[in-house]
Design a protein around this motif. Structure first.
Motif, PDB file in Angstrom:
ATOM      1  N   LEU A  90       0.952  -1.150   0.145  1.00 53.68           N
ATOM      2  CA  LEU A  90      -0.119   0.081  -0.043  1.00 53.68           C
ATOM      3  C   LEU A  90       0.822   1.413  -0.027  1.00 53.68           C
ATOM      4  N   MET A  91       1.930   1.207   0.834  1.00 59.21           N
ATOM      5  CA  MET A  91       2.668   2.310   0.947  1.00 59.21           C
ATOM      6  C   MET A  91       3.553   2.660  -0.468  1.00 59.21           C
ATOM      7  N   THR A  92       3.762   1.497  -1.025  1.00 54.17           N
ATOM      8  CA  THR A  92       4.852   1.636  -2.202  1.00 54.17           C
ATOM      9  C   THR A  92       4.102   2.067  -3.372  1.00 54.17           C
ATOM     10  N   ARG A  93       2.608   1.663  -3.460  1.00 53.30           N
ATOM     11  CA  ARG A  93       1.659   2.202  -4.391  1.00 53.30           C
ATOM     12  C   ARG A  93       1.416   3.807  -3.996  1.00 53.30           C
ATOM     13  N   ALA A  94       1.243   4.210  -2.945  1.00 54.39           N
ATOM     14  CA  ALA A  94       0.908   5.461  -2.693  1.00 54.39           C
ATOM     15  C   ALA A  94       2.179   6.386  -2.980  1.00 54.39           C
ATOM     16  N   LYS A  95       3.241   5.813  -2.535  1.00 58.03           N
ATOM     17  CA  LYS A  95       4.549   6.759  -3.036  1.00 58.03           C
ATOM     18  C   LYS A  95       4.702   6.964  -4.564  1.00 58.03           C
ATOM     19  N   GLU A  96       4.422   5.959  -5.331  1.00 58.20           N
ATOM     20  CA  GLU A  96       4.303   5.928  -6.490  1.00 58.20           C
ATOM     21  C   GLU A  96       3.236   7.078  -7.194  1.00 58.20           C
ATOM     22  N   ARG A  97       2.302   6.980  -6.636  1.00 55.24           N
ATOM     23  CA  ARG A  97       1.089   7.925  -7.021  1.00 55.24           C
ATOM     24  C   ARG A  97       1.709   9.393  -6.752  1.00 55.24           C
ATOM     25  N   ARG A  98       2.168   9.429  -5.426  1.00 55.50           N
ATOM     26  CA  ARG A  98       2.584  10.577  -4.923  1.00 55.50           C
ATOM     27  C   ARG A  98       3.856  11.318  -6.001  1.00 55.50           C
ATOM     28  N   ASP A  99       4.633  10.495  -6.282  1.00 51.59           N
ATOM     29  CA  ASP A  99       5.887  10.882  -7.302  1.00 51.59           C
ATOM     30  C   ASP A  99       5.018  11.180  -8.504  1.00 51.59           C
ATOM     31  N   ARG A 100       3.906  10.592  -8.980  1.00 46.81           N
ATOM     32  CA  ARG A 100       3.241  10.830 -10.374  1.00 46.81           C
ATOM     33  C   ARG A 100       2.906  12.572 -10.419  1.00 46.81           C
ATOM     34  N   PHE A 101       2.036  12.698  -9.201  1.00 48.97           N
ATOM     35  CA  PHE A 101       1.407  13.869  -8.897  1.00 48.97           C
ATOM     36  C   PHE A 101       2.401  15.077  -8.867  1.00 48.97           C
ATOM     37  N   ASN A 102       3.564  14.661  -8.058  1.00 46.11           N
ATOM     38  CA  ASN A 102       4.478  15.826  -8.064  1.00 46.11           C
ATOM     39  C   ASN A 102       5.371  15.754  -9.404  1.00 46.11           C
ATOM     40  N   GLY A 103       5.408  14.825 -10.209  1.00 46.93           N
ATOM     41  CA  GLY A 103       5.992  15.271 -11.377  1.00 46.93           C
ATOM     42  C   GLY A 103       5.064  16.040 -12.511  1.00 46.93           C
ATOM     43  N   LEU A 104       3.728  15.546 -12.078  1.00 47.81           N
ATOM     44  CA  LEU A 104       2.641  16.384 -13.040  1.00 47.81           C
ATOM     45  C   LEU A 104       2.828  18.062 -12.432  1.00 47.81           C
TER      46      LEU A 104
END
Length: 115
Positions: free
Chosen positions: A21-35
């Protein structure tokens, strides 16, 4: 793992779910920060940053609830197994083996009388 206690297995599975769960959340966070970094407008960038922050907050809360639930279930299971192990088992008194043949003989005698 066949003879492992289930409370240990429950905790292990919860740990695996927490990590995923935390791995997926970090991936999504990084995606949003990239956007947010690629965003052309300041307002859009700020919105993506807020979404990244909210994603981590929600994921952290969900992971905490998941871990608490797993701990409660594991503790409850372990407690019930301790109680079951400490409870004395009522042993049934064995019937004498002589009763069965005597009953069979009595039935045969009744059948002969009925004829």
């Amino acid at each position: 793992m066949a003879d492992a206690d289930l409370d240990v297995v429950i905790r292990q599975l919860a740990r695996q779910l927490h990590t995923g769960l935390m791995t997926r959340a970090k991936e999504r966070r990084d995606r949003f920060n990239g956007l947010a970094a690629k965003a052309k407008g300041k307002e859009t960038g700020e919105r993506f940053k807020m979404m990244a922050k909210a994603t981590m907050e929600q994921a952290t809360a969900a992971a905490r609830r998941l871990q608490m639930s797993a701990d409660n279930v594991a503790d409850s299971y372990a407690r019930s197994m301790r109680v079951a192990a400490s409870t004395p088992v009522a042993v049934k008194a064995e019937k004498p083996k002589e009763d069965k043949p005597a009953k069979a003989k009595a039935k045969k005698a009744k059948a002969k009388k009925a004829k």
